[in-house]
Scaffold this motif. Sequence first.
Motif, mmCIF file in Angstrom:
data_model
loop_
_atom_site.group_PDB
_atom_site.id
_atom_site.type_symbol
_atom_site.label_atom_id
_atom_site.label_comp_id
_atom_site.label_asym_id
_atom_site.label_seq_id
_atom_site.Cartn_x
_atom_site.Cartn_y
_atom_site.Cartn_z
ATOM 1 N N ILE A 565 0.805 -1.155 0.039
ATOM 2 C CA ILE A 565 -0.002 0.018 0.141
ATOM 3 C C ILE A 565 1.051 1.133 0.012
ATOM 4 O O ILE A 565 1.918 1.281 0.583
ATOM 5 N N HIS A 566 0.425 2.118 -0.812
ATOM 6 C CA HIS A 566 1.412 3.546 -0.751
ATOM 7 C C HIS A 566 0.247 4.633 -0.295
ATOM 8 O O HIS A 566 -0.684 4.623 -0.560
ATOM 9 N N CYS A 601 5.321 9.449 0.660
ATOM 10 C CA CYS A 601 4.269 8.183 0.769
ATOM 11 C C CYS A 601 4.150 8.061 2.206
ATOM 12 O O CYS A 601 5.118 7.926 3.007
ATOM 13 N N ASN A 603 2.465 5.671 3.927
ATOM 14 C CA ASN A 603 2.384 4.111 4.331
ATOM 15 C C ASN A 603 3.874 3.411 4.216
ATOM 16 O O ASN A 603 4.420 3.243 3.200
ATOM 17 N N PHE A 604 4.386 3.010 5.258
ATOM 18 C CA PHE A 604 5.548 2.273 5.238
ATOM 19 C C PHE A 604 5.728 1.188 4.259
ATOM 20 O O PHE A 604 5.210 -0.035 4.730
ATOM 21 N N CYS A 605 6.193 1.188 3.201
ATOM 22 C CA CYS A 605 6.170 0.233 2.236
ATOM 23 C C CYS A 605 7.503 -0.516 1.865
ATOM 24 O O CYS A 605 7.212 -1.579 1.320
ATOM 25 N N HIS A 609 11.214 3.560 1.662
ATOM 26 C CA HIS A 609 9.911 4.172 1.965
ATOM 27 C C HIS A 609 10.089 5.608 2.095
ATOM 28 O O HIS A 609 9.360 6.579 1.742
ATOM 29 N N MET A 612 10.485 7.868 -0.719
ATOM 30 C CA MET A 612 9.476 7.831 -1.629
ATOM 31 C C MET A 612 8.858 9.321 -1.555
ATOM 32 O O MET A 612 7.915 9.508 -0.760
HETATM 33 CU CU1 CUA Z 1 5.290 3.804 -0.610
HETATM 34 CU CU2 CUA Z 1 5.882 3.971 1.567
#
Ligand code: CUA
Length: 649
Positions: A565-566, A601, A603-605, A609, A612
């Motif tokens: 999820i971003h 971003c 949401n830690f992706c 991350h 981003m």
């Molecule tokens: Cu994409 Cu954090």
Amino acid sequence: MKTKTKYPIAIAIVIAATLTSCGKSSSTNKGDRTANALASYVAPGEKDEYYLFYSGGHSGQVFVAGIPSLRHIVTIPVFAPYPGTGYGFDEESKKMLGDFTWGDMHHPALSQTDSKYDGRWLFVNDNANNRIARIDLHDFKTHQILGPIPNSIGNHGSSFITENSEYILCATRFSVPLPKGRVADPKDYEKEFSGMASGIKVDPQTGEMKVGWQILTPPFDWDLGSTGKGPSSGWAFWTSYNTEMAHDVLEVNSSQKDRDLCAVVNWRAAEKAVADGKSTMMDGVPIIDPAKVPGVLYFVPVGKSPHGMDVDPSGKWIVAGGKLQPATTVLNFEKVQAAINNKTFEGDFRGIPILKYEAVVEGEVPVGLGPLHTQFDGKGFAYTSMFIDSNITKWKLPPWTDEEKKDLNKTVLDKVPCHFSTGHLVVAGSDTKNPYGKWLVAMNKLSAGRHINVGPVQPESSQLIDISGDKMKMIAEAYTEPEPHFAQILKVSEIQPAEVYPKAENKDPNAVWDKENTGVTRNGNQVVAKLTAIRSRFTPDRIDAQVGDDLTVHVTNIEQTRDMIHGFGVIEQNINMTMDPGETKTFHIKLTKAGVFPFYCTNFCSALHQEMQGYLVVSNAGQPLPGAVYSQPGNATQPAPQPAASPGN
Ligand code: CUA
Ligand code: RUQ
């Protein structure tokens, strides 16, 4: 208005609530502790067997927990913005919420086919702003909010779903002069104010809701209800308080009569009356006046200020909670039918027949003090939440033996103390014709210090009770944010929610999947950016615009991997969207201040991350930067800056 005071009742309630608030934990012996712990233990890596969909009360959201662990798993935002999932920030969810930033959710209802859960939708009501929402269980997201419903004030007596999800039925908690907007003095309450029962039509394919028809009612405060099945197919039932039609000091003035009138509604007859042209329009909705259309509405008197009104899985027994009397009233639907057919009435109220109490009641079961709601296990037993006694009482439904009939105390089989002041309770599948039984969750109004001290803001407590044996067993407890009212339990194996949105199913016209199609275009002062998001970059990662521009940003998460999820947060712009894998989201803002606003971003992706991120560059009007992705206002499409190859994937 009679003024015989009812303070002793109010005082009794307060005292009972106080007595239960000592905060002492119930002592569970060692052996039971171990057994109970195992019963609700879901080991790391293992999964719960049931979903528990709690209404989130005035948080406006739905909480999803697992059973038997009672662990909170996810929150589904519905009636209030929820930055955690970006709900209420993107255009689509903003549009659904309209101008409201909260809702007061009470009764979730799973969609049904043939009086069984069909795993398609979860409907929830908003008492405060007269709305109904639909959550689709294929992605656990809110897809529609209908309302404010016309001619409907205080949408508390819902969402009650009919046996094949034909309708969501709703009744009003409050009455006002209708149509909405008309002003009358509350002193003229009896004459000028009206309540309403609404049939919200559900599209059988899409679940899309629209207001079908409404039944005008006297200004009673409609309370809880439920729908029929089997022999009571096509009918619905609501309790009311304030049959007195008081408009002030309701605590006293609405508890004068020993019985209040419940509504018995033939919703199929209502549907037919509208089809036959027996309605008049008010605010765009066909309204049925039940005094002029016989057969749509009947009243039944039941014990003082009742609350819950629940139909058992056979569809034969309808149980009303007595709230201010120590008994539940059991109505026999066959007798209700006979009373209607034989016109066994004890008069009428404004032209609506009142069924003779003695003719339709099977018995009053002495369950204890403060019965609110009743649920069923499908094995002939009922479970009633006792607000004042703070317990769950298990009792036996009819048919009763002669001996039991002589003394209905004999039908009361077991009580388990709850902590404290139980409001709703839910038995798994109780409102279907085949309950799962096994588990009961008591939703208690007070937690009274059973948890670690978190200051004056107190959570609500829920308790898991095993009802598979003769005696109920208290197994576990958990806390939630305010405030679960009703809940629904669904077997996990009955649904297969999507975990990513497949690319092929993304129908958003602004979705972009390739670098070539991303970019920023400008037309007059309309700036449109189309971005992709993938670990760990946005493409493009720069958006140029000017003060005064209307900026629209579409972000597509082009991942097709679960959990990837971003988010898209913009500094000082009050924007945070999250895009699930394969999802496109859009936001729109009017740019009012110059500056460089990083976006990132949320949401830690991935390990990158933090990297981003990108920039929204807002130049002063008419002064674009030379390096901007467009050179002149009014220019057509400009290529996005060409990013280097994605490092993250
Ligand atoms: Cu994409 Cu954090
Ligand atoms: S009500 S505690 Cu809003 Cu459902 Cu009974």
